[in-house]
Design a protein around this motif. Sequence first.
Motif, short mmCIF file in Angstrom:
data_model
loop_
_atom_site.label_atom_id
_atom_site.label_comp_id
_atom_site.label_asym_id
_atom_site.label_seq_id
_atom_site.Cartn_x
_atom_site.Cartn_y
_atom_site.Cartn_z
N ASP A 65 4.64 -26.76 80.58
CA ASP A 65 3.54 -27.40 79.87
C ASP A 65 4.04 -28.26 78.72
O ASP A 65 3.24 -28.88 78.01
CB ASP A 65 2.57 -26.33 79.33
N ILE A 66 5.33 -28.31 78.51
CA ILE A 66 5.92 -29.11 77.44
C ILE A 66 5.72 -30.59 77.77
O ILE A 66 5.96 -31.03 78.90
CB ILE A 66 7.41 -28.80 77.27
N SER A 67 5.30 -31.36 76.78
CA SER A 67 5.11 -32.80 76.99
C SER A 67 6.45 -33.52 77.03
O SER A 67 7.48 -32.98 76.59
CB SER A 67 4.24 -33.38 75.87
N VAL A 68 6.41 -34.74 77.55
CA VAL A 68 7.63 -35.54 77.65
C VAL A 68 8.20 -35.83 76.26
O VAL A 68 9.41 -35.74 76.03
CB VAL A 68 7.34 -36.86 78.40
N SER A 69 7.34 -36.17 75.31
CA SER A 69 7.81 -36.49 73.96
C SER A 69 8.44 -35.29 73.27
O SER A 69 9.46 -35.41 72.57
CB SER A 69 6.65 -37.03 73.12
N GLN A 70 7.85 -34.12 73.48
CA GLN A 70 8.42 -32.90 72.88
C GLN A 70 9.77 -32.57 73.49
O GLN A 70 10.72 -32.23 72.78
CB GLN A 70 7.46 -31.72 73.08
N ALA A 71 9.87 -32.69 74.83
CA ALA A 71 11.14 -32.41 75.50
C ALA A 71 12.21 -33.39 75.05
O ALA A 71 13.37 -33.01 74.84
CB ALA A 71 10.95 -32.48 77.01
N GLN A 72 11.84 -34.66 74.88
CA GLN A 72 12.80 -35.66 74.42
C GLN A 72 13.29 -35.34 73.01
O GLN A 72 14.48 -35.45 72.71
CB GLN A 72 12.15 -37.04 74.45
N GLU A 73 12.39 -34.91 72.15
CA GLU A 73 12.77 -34.58 70.78
C GLU A 73 13.74 -33.40 70.75
O GLU A 73 14.75 -33.42 70.04
CB GLU A 73 11.51 -34.25 69.98
N HIS A 74 13.44 -32.38 71.55
CA HIS A 74 14.31 -31.20 71.60
C HIS A 74 15.68 -31.56 72.16
O HIS A 74 16.72 -31.09 71.66
CB HIS A 74 13.67 -30.09 72.44
N ALA A 75 15.70 -32.38 73.22
CA ALA A 75 16.97 -32.76 73.84
C ALA A 75 17.85 -33.57 72.89
O ALA A 75 19.07 -33.38 72.83
CB ALA A 75 16.71 -33.54 75.12
N GLU A 76 17.25 -34.46 72.15
CA GLU A 76 18.02 -35.29 71.22
C GLU A 76 18.52 -34.48 70.04
O GLU A 76 19.64 -34.72 69.53
CB GLU A 76 17.16 -36.47 70.74
N GLU A 77 17.74 -33.51 69.59
CA GLU A 77 18.20 -32.63 68.51
C GLU A 77 19.36 -31.75 68.97
O GLU A 77 20.32 -31.52 68.23
CB GLU A 77 17.05 -31.75 68.02
#
Length: 362
Positions: A65-77
């Motif tokens: 249920d994680i959104s694309v923007s949230q997943a992108q933020e976590h991956a970049e961090e």
Amino acid sequence: MAKTNSLGARLNRGEIVYDFIGNRKLWYGLSILITITAIVALAVRGLNMGIEFQGGAVFTTPKSDISVSQAQEHAEEASGHEAVVQKLGSGALRIQVGGLDTAKSDQVRAELAKDLNIPESKIAAELVGPSWGEQIANKAWTGLAVFMILVVIYLAIAFEWRMAVAALIALIHDLTITVGIYTLVGFEVTVGTVIGLLTILGYSLYDTVVVFDSLKEGTKSITKQSRYTYSDLANRSINSTLIRSINTTVVALLPVAGLLFIGGGFLGAGMLNDISLSLFVGLAAGAYSSIFIATPLVADLKEREPAIKALRKRVVAKRAAAAAKGESPDDGAEDADHFQDEAEAAVVGQRGRRGQASEPRG
């Protein structure tokens, strides 16, 4: 549709003539400006190369249920690098992160599992080396070089070397603009982009060859008359094929636009973006170059020939004499129709004489 057909018929008969050749300096200037902008953008910003070309890791999560923007933020961090995240049809996430080695990939995978609240064992990780993308790029450059060489040879044989040179310049023009748009938009360059770039070459040549064929047929025995110049008939060829070029381009652009704006924009399908943007820009640039670049270039090159120069002097002198007498000077388009009718009649007559010569005598 009826209005379009009527307009096409009037253009073909020369009743409506737009002076494409006479305004060629405007088209050249516009193309040079666009090309310089594309080159500067490429030099300053560079292309956003995909993971296939720079190497990295691809993480695939289960349905989340994680959104694309949230997943992108976590991956970049977690990685310290830019990440590209795509939502797959099953609800899973595909996360691409460039510049990772094996050790760093394992660390990012563990942090993603923690941040996304997904068991680490359910996150698939795949390392991609840059050598594969480099091989694809090298093969694409080789294929492009071979294609252009074969195109030049074919056009030089089927038409003439001036048309081959003009077509080659138009092809380079189309590729430069397409690459420049990719740089400005910031779309990722993937293998799909390379496929799209190679695909547009054929589309780019299609309209150009159609105009060249019309021009070749219309300029047979052109130096035996003094009614119109080579540029007059080149302009006539563009006008006579204009509606056909517009129709074929629009029909080709519609499904590509569907892929780009609906498939890529609303559905978020990244691969569709990669292919459809290059196709969309390339098709539009190819239609433009066939009308505004390739044929005017041929006219410029032909007008340098001594015989064509002498023809232009005769035509100008004849029109000046007609104007001095108060007569209506030939406008070029009507002369083209008249000369083309004479040429077609001559061809029919020659065929008739050959047919009579081949009949057995009783």
